[in-house]
Design an enzyme around this catalytic site. Structure first.
Site, PDB file in Angstrom:
ATOM      1  N   HIS A 139       0.826  -1.210   0.000  1.00 39.79           N
ATOM      2  CA  HIS A 139       0.000   0.000   0.000  1.00 39.79           C
ATOM      3  C   HIS A 139       0.852   1.248   0.000  1.00 39.79           C
ATOM      4  O   HIS A 139       2.057   1.192   0.260  1.00 39.79           O
ATOM      5  CB  HIS A 139      -0.904   0.014   1.238  1.00 39.79           C
ATOM      6  CG  HIS A 139      -0.160   0.235   2.522  1.00 39.79           C
ATOM      7  ND1 HIS A 139       0.560  -0.759   3.148  1.00 39.79           N
ATOM      8  CD2 HIS A 139      -0.011   1.336   3.296  1.00 39.79           C
ATOM      9  CE1 HIS A 139       1.115  -0.280   4.253  1.00 39.79           C
ATOM     10  NE2 HIS A 139       0.788   1.000   4.359  1.00 39.79           N
ATOM     11  N   HIS A 147       9.401  13.727 -10.814  1.00 40.55           N
ATOM     12  CA  HIS A 147      10.383  12.694 -10.466  1.00 40.55           C
ATOM     13  C   HIS A 147       9.911  11.934  -9.229  1.00 40.55           C
ATOM     14  O   HIS A 147       9.074  12.426  -8.466  1.00 40.55           O
ATOM     15  CB  HIS A 147      11.777  13.291 -10.217  1.00 40.55           C
ATOM     16  CG  HIS A 147      11.807  14.364  -9.168  1.00 40.55           C
ATOM     17  ND1 HIS A 147      11.384  15.658  -9.405  1.00 40.55           N
ATOM     18  CD2 HIS A 147      12.207  14.339  -7.880  1.00 40.55           C
ATOM     19  CE1 HIS A 147      11.528  16.377  -8.308  1.00 40.55           C
ATOM     20  NE2 HIS A 147      12.024  15.607  -7.363  1.00 40.55           N
ATOM     21  N   HIS A 186      11.516   9.889  -5.800  1.00 44.77           N
ATOM     22  CA  HIS A 186      12.691   9.574  -4.975  1.00 44.77           C
ATOM     23  C   HIS A 186      12.459   8.237  -4.295  1.00 44.77           C
ATOM     24  O   HIS A 186      11.369   7.987  -3.756  1.00 44.77           O
ATOM     25  CB  HIS A 186      12.858  10.603  -3.850  1.00 44.77           C
ATOM     26  CG  HIS A 186      13.211  11.980  -4.294  1.00 44.77           C
ATOM     27  ND1 HIS A 186      14.436  12.294  -4.829  1.00 44.77           N
ATOM     28  CD2 HIS A 186      12.500  13.135  -4.283  1.00 44.77           C
ATOM     29  CE1 HIS A 186      14.467  13.585  -5.109  1.00 44.77           C
ATOM     30  NE2 HIS A 186      13.300  14.116  -4.797  1.00 44.77           N
ATOM     31  N   TYR A 234      27.745  12.275  12.502  1.00 48.18           N
ATOM     32  CA  TYR A 234      28.185  13.354  11.607  1.00 48.18           C
ATOM     33  C   TYR A 234      27.046  13.824  10.713  1.00 48.18           C
ATOM     34  O   TYR A 234      26.873  15.010  10.468  1.00 48.18           O
ATOM     35  CB  TYR A 234      29.367  12.852  10.764  1.00 48.18           C
ATOM     36  CG  TYR A 234      30.063  13.960   9.993  1.00 48.18           C
ATOM     37  CD1 TYR A 234      30.992  14.781  10.611  1.00 48.18           C
ATOM     38  CD2 TYR A 234      29.767  14.175   8.642  1.00 48.18           C
ATOM     39  CE1 TYR A 234      31.624  15.800   9.912  1.00 48.18           C
ATOM     40  CE2 TYR A 234      30.392  15.191   7.933  1.00 48.18           C
ATOM     41  CZ  TYR A 234      31.324  15.997   8.571  1.00 48.18           C
ATOM     42  OH  TYR A 234      31.936  17.006   7.873  1.00 48.18           O
TER      43      TYR A 234
HETATM   44  P1  H2U Z   1       1.747   2.651   7.181  1.00 45.35           P
HETATM   45  O1  H2U Z   1       1.829   1.179   7.239  1.00 45.35           O
HETATM   46  O2  H2U Z   1       2.681   3.255   6.151  1.00 45.35           O
HETATM   47  O3  H2U Z   1       1.866   3.244   8.540  1.00 45.35           O
HETATM   48  O4  H2U Z   1       0.278   3.003   6.614  1.00 45.35           O
HETATM   49  C1  H2U Z   1      -0.899   2.425   7.049  1.00 45.35           C
HETATM   50  C2  H2U Z   1      -1.909   3.525   7.192  1.00 45.35           C
HETATM   51  O5  H2U Z   1      -3.204   2.945   7.246  1.00 45.35           O
HETATM   52  C3  H2U Z   1      -1.731   4.351   8.469  1.00 45.35           C
HETATM   53  O6  H2U Z   1      -1.585   5.708   8.134  1.00 45.35           O
HETATM   54  C4  H2U Z   1      -3.981   3.612   8.187  1.00 45.35           C
HETATM   55  C5  H2U Z   1      -3.018   4.104   9.248  1.00 45.35           C
HETATM   56  O7  H2U Z   1      -3.492   5.296   9.844  1.00 45.35           O
HETATM   57  N1  H2U Z   1      -4.986   2.724   8.713  1.00 45.35           N
HETATM   58  C6  H2U Z   1      -6.329   3.071   8.656  1.00 45.35           C
HETATM   59  O8  H2U Z   1      -6.658   4.142   8.151  1.00 45.35           O
HETATM   60  N2  H2U Z   1      -7.277   2.211   9.149  1.00 45.35           N
HETATM   61  C7  H2U Z   1      -6.989   1.019   9.734  1.00 45.35           C
HETATM   62  O9  H2U Z   1      -7.880   0.331  10.159  1.00 45.35           O
HETATM   63  C8  H2U Z   1      -5.599   0.569   9.839  1.00 45.35           C
HETATM   64  C9  H2U Z   1      -4.546   1.467   9.294  1.00 45.35           C
END
Ligand code: H2U
Length: 355
Positions: free
Chosen positions: A165, A298, A300, A318
């Site tokens: 995701h 672009h 990153h 550093y």
């Molecule tokens: P990360 O794994 O990059 O943290 O992203 C998952 C996102 O999914 C996170 O921002 C959202 C979290 O807030 N989320 C929901 O909106 N609902 C859920 O039930 C689980 C996670």
């Protein structure tokens, strides 16, 4: 003695951030007694009834996900930016400045199966992801100055969920990285009359020294000024300001370029390669009507790994107190990635039974 960039320390300039990186290739000769072995990779099940990102499952806020078959976008249940919130009063004190912030946060699932990351997807599935990025951008860019698409991949990067995701945070203001990039691309454009990163793409394409993957429309390089060991800059070869401006043909070859270099990323340490990636394009909202010709679209990619699946680079000491430093040169990193197989290690393992 003649200067050899693979031997002798030097500073390299990053024109996007207006900052320098210290390159110390001679340090590669120092003995290393740390861990280098590959740990057992955790098998991710294709479906987990308790994972809130899987199709048909219930999220933390009680909403049920669609039984999606391709990509799926939903409003983040824990958004860092909300739309209609109370604004702070102006402080008037230069040392305690405050500004209002408004925005929207979304989550986008790339695929219904939790164990299918981008390099393991089919060409058409990657095109689906690109198309969905563009649809979400088109919608959010009308109201917001900056729409940040970003993927935080791998537990080592603090990613909370293994399901493939990304997130999209749209804001009423230009975040720091965007502000820096905007200012520096503008200054270059005013001085040389051409977009900085278009010149850069064309010079990298001619040199080939830092190229990992290149096709008719896209080039992926370890940038000359990279700070992370295997950092990548992915950019179109013609002047494109925003992701929403890419043509059908360009989408197709972007999917091919992504599949190739992301496979090489995974093959480097035979692990699902962790990174934080994000797209940067011209500001949006009211800026859709202004001259943003200095911008070149672009992406990153900032991966933390240094020597193995577990040995990462830390930007500490550093780097925190003075400036970024690296040992491996961008050319050496690019050569390593370029020479890796184009078939994913998991696919070849399935075929041959051996790595
Ligand atoms: P990360 O794994 O990059 O943290 O992203 C998952 C996102 O999914 C996170 O921002 C959202 C979290 O807030 N989320 C929901 O909106 N609902 C859920 O039930 C689980 C996670």
């Amino acid at each position: 003695m003649e200067f050899d960039p693979n031997e002798h320390q030097h500073l390299r300039y990053n024109p996007l951030r207006d900052e320098w990186v210290l390159v110390s290739p001679h340090r590669l000769k120092r003995p290393w007694s740390g861990q280098v072995d590959k740990p057992q990779e955790e098998e991710i099940p294709p479906y987990d009834p308790h994972n809130p990102l899987c199709p048909g499952n219930i999220r933390s806020n009680g909403c049920r996900n669609e039984d999606y078959k391709k990509t799926f976008v939903f409003d983040n249940d824990f958004p860092a930016l909300q739309e209609d919130v109370c604004k702070p009063p102006e402080s008037g004190d230069p040392l305690f400045q405050v500004a209002p912030a408004a925005g929207q946060c979304k989550v986008m699932c790339f695929h219904p199966l939790s164990n299918v990351t981008l390099p393991l997807m089919s060409h058409q599935e990657i095109v689906e992801v690109i198309n969905k990025w563009i649809t979400v951008m088109q919608e959010m860019m009308l109201s917001f100055k900056w729409v940040q698409i970003f993927e935080n991949k791998g537990a080592i990067m603090g990613c909370s969920n293994p399901h493939p995701h990304c997130q999209i945070w749209a804001s009423s203001y230009l975040p720091n990285e965007a502000r820096l990039s905007d200012r520096n691309q503008k200054q270059y454009y005013e001085k040389f009359g051409r977009p900085m990163l278009l010149d850069y793409a064309s010079k990298e394409s001619k040199s080939g020294k830092r190229t990992i993957v290149e096709n008719k429309h896209w080039i992926a390089v370890v940038p000359y000024w990279a700070t992370w060991p295997y950092q990548v800059l992915l950019l179109p070869k013609r002047h494109v300001m925003r992701l929403t401006d890419v043509t059908e043909e360009e989408k197709d070859s972007l999917a091919k370029a992504m599949k190739l270099f992301l496979t090489k990323y995974d093959n480097l340490f035979q692990v699902s390669f962790p990174y934080s990636m994000g797209w940067h394009g011209a500001p949006t909202g009211a800026d859709l009507e202004t001259d943003t010709n200095h911008w070149q679209l672009h992406a990153h990619y900032y991966p933390p790994l240094l020597r193995s699946a577990t040995v990462r680079k830390f930007m500490v000491g550093y780097e925190m107190l003075a400036q970024p430093q690296r040992d491996l040169t961008a050319e050496q990193a690019a050569e390593k990635l370029r020479n890796l197989p184009i078939e994913h290690y998991k696919t070849s393992f399935k075929k041959t039974g051996a790595l």
